[in-house]
Design a protein around this motif. Structure first.
Motif, PDB file in Angstrom:
ATOM      1  N   ALA A 279       0.845  -1.005  -0.112  1.00  0.00           N
ATOM      2  CA  ALA A 279      -0.022  -0.076  -0.039  1.00  0.00           C
ATOM      3  C   ALA A 279       0.835   1.279   0.099  1.00  0.00           C
ATOM      4  O   ALA A 279       0.422   2.423  -0.588  1.00  0.00           O
ATOM      5  N   GLY A 280       2.068   0.981   0.640  1.00  0.00           N
ATOM      6  CA  GLY A 280       2.845   2.293   0.498  1.00  0.00           C
ATOM      7  C   GLY A 280       2.448   3.281   1.607  1.00  0.00           C
ATOM      8  O   GLY A 280       1.559   2.960   2.455  1.00  0.00           O
ATOM      9  N   ASP A 281       2.846   4.423   1.521  1.00  0.00           N
ATOM     10  CA  ASP A 281       2.602   5.684   2.431  1.00  0.00           C
ATOM     11  C   ASP A 281       1.286   6.322   1.937  1.00  0.00           C
ATOM     12  O   ASP A 281       1.724   7.333   1.178  1.00  0.00           O
ATOM     13  N   VAL A 282       0.172   6.034   1.802  1.00  0.00           N
ATOM     14  CA  VAL A 282      -0.907   6.761   1.377  1.00  0.00           C
ATOM     15  C   VAL A 282      -1.288   8.005   2.128  1.00  0.00           C
ATOM     16  O   VAL A 282      -1.517   8.896   1.310  1.00  0.00           O
TER      17      VAL A 282
ATOM     18  N   ALA B 226       1.147  10.575   0.334  1.00  0.00           N
ATOM     19  CA  ALA B 226       0.800  10.564  -1.086  1.00  0.00           C
ATOM     20  C   ALA B 226      -0.365  11.384  -0.851  1.00  0.00           C
ATOM     21  O   ALA B 226      -0.542  12.451  -1.912  1.00  0.00           O
TER      22      ALA B 226
ATOM     23  N   ASP C   3       8.033   4.153  -0.679  1.00  0.00           N
ATOM     24  CA  ASP C   3       6.718   3.979   0.033  1.00  0.00           C
ATOM     25  C   ASP C   3       5.852   5.158  -0.526  1.00  0.00           C
ATOM     26  O   ASP C   3       4.468   4.818  -0.656  1.00  0.00           O
ATOM     27  N   LEU C   4       6.256   6.256  -0.919  1.00  0.00           N
ATOM     28  CA  LEU C   4       5.432   7.385  -1.563  1.00  0.00           C
ATOM     29  C   LEU C   4       4.993   6.935  -2.883  1.00  0.00           C
ATOM     30  O   LEU C   4       4.002   7.132  -3.250  1.00  0.00           O
TER      31      LEU C   4
ATOM     32  N   ASP D  45       4.384   3.725  -3.872  1.00  0.00           N
ATOM     33  CA  ASP D  45       3.505   3.048  -3.794  1.00  0.00           C
ATOM     34  C   ASP D  45       2.256   3.536  -3.248  1.00  0.00           C
ATOM     35  O   ASP D  45       0.944   3.075  -3.654  1.00  0.00           O
ATOM     36  N   GLY D  46       2.444   4.534  -2.264  1.00  0.00           N
ATOM     37  CA  GLY D  46       1.058   5.345  -1.857  1.00  0.00           C
ATOM     38  C   GLY D  46       0.327   6.141  -2.849  1.00  0.00           C
ATOM     39  O   GLY D  46      -0.868   6.100  -3.066  1.00  0.00           O
TER      40      GLY D  46
ATOM     41  N   THR E 147      -1.439   3.395  -4.882  1.00  0.00           N
ATOM     42  CA  THR E 147      -2.649   2.934  -4.182  1.00  0.00           C
ATOM     43  C   THR E 147      -3.677   4.039  -4.259  1.00  0.00           C
ATOM     44  O   THR E 147      -5.101   3.796  -4.482  1.00  0.00           O
TER      45      THR E 147
ATOM     46  N   LEU F  50      -8.844   5.344   5.236  1.00  0.00           N
ATOM     47  CA  LEU F  50      -7.974   4.980   5.935  1.00  0.00           C
ATOM     48  C   LEU F  50      -8.186   4.920   7.390  1.00  0.00           C
ATOM     49  O   LEU F  50      -7.510   4.211   8.264  1.00  0.00           O
TER      50      LEU F  50
END
Length: 182
Positions: free
Chosen positions: A12-15, A18, A58-59, A61-62, A65, A172
């Motif tokens: 999911a990353g850092d949603v 993002a 992570d960003l 991936d976010g 997502t 979230l």
């Protein structure tokens, strides 16, 4: 058989980060301060400079997502009116990207379009992209623009400048409540 690009296999990353990036861009556009607020630009540059390699992943991936969640919402909204999300989102999306030649190079438009189509058909955009190699520097602004344009499309459909952000924030919030009660 599940695809190797199925969302359940995607990080999911850092949603939250993002969403913060996309929301700040939305607010700047709605407030008429897009690219004219030096303080906003400086804060953004400081935030991006503070990210380490894992944070950047992570960003990314976010953001993917967010793209997936936005396209799933749009898919359901268009299906409720017997319309195809790809038919109603992709042409205007591509046209919007083409109107930003200073930020979006023409050669990345097919990749961003592929991300949107992948998400609209239920595939993970980041896993779909990963099969073609690592992200490139030329794809960073277009990736952010993709999430922004989808959020803005949702906000226009709902006639609510905060709808897309609120939708993700609520998702979230619900997911963290479920995780904390487990």
């Amino acid at each position: 058989m599940a695809s190797s690009c199925s969302p359940e296999y995607a990080p999911a990353g850092d949603v939250g980060a993002a969403l913060m990036v996309v929301d700040s861009q939305l607010k700047a556009i709605y407030d008429g301060k897009a690219e004219t607020d030096p303080e906003q630009r400086q804060l953004r540059e400081q935030f991006m400079a503070s990210l380490g390699p894992d944070d950047v992943d992570d960003l990314l991936d976010g953001v993917c997502t967010l793209i997936y969640m936005f396209m799933q919402w749009l898919r359901r909204a268009y299906e409720d009116h017997d319309r195809d999300v790809i038919e109603y989102v992709v042409p205007s999306f591509v046209a919007s990207l083409r109107m930003m030649p200073k930020s979006i190079r023409p050669e990345v438009i097919p990749t961003m379009t592929g991300l949107v189509v992948a998400a609209g058909t239920g595939l993970s955009p980041n896993l779909w992209r990963k099969q073609y190699g690592d992200w490139t520097g030329a794809e960073m602004n277009p990736l952010e623009a993709t999430a922004f344009l989808l959020a803005e499309h949702i906000n226009r459909l709902t006639d609510d400048h905060d709808f897309a952000t609120r939708m993700i924030t609520n998702a979230l919030s619900h997911s963290s409540r479920g995780a904390s009660s487990a």
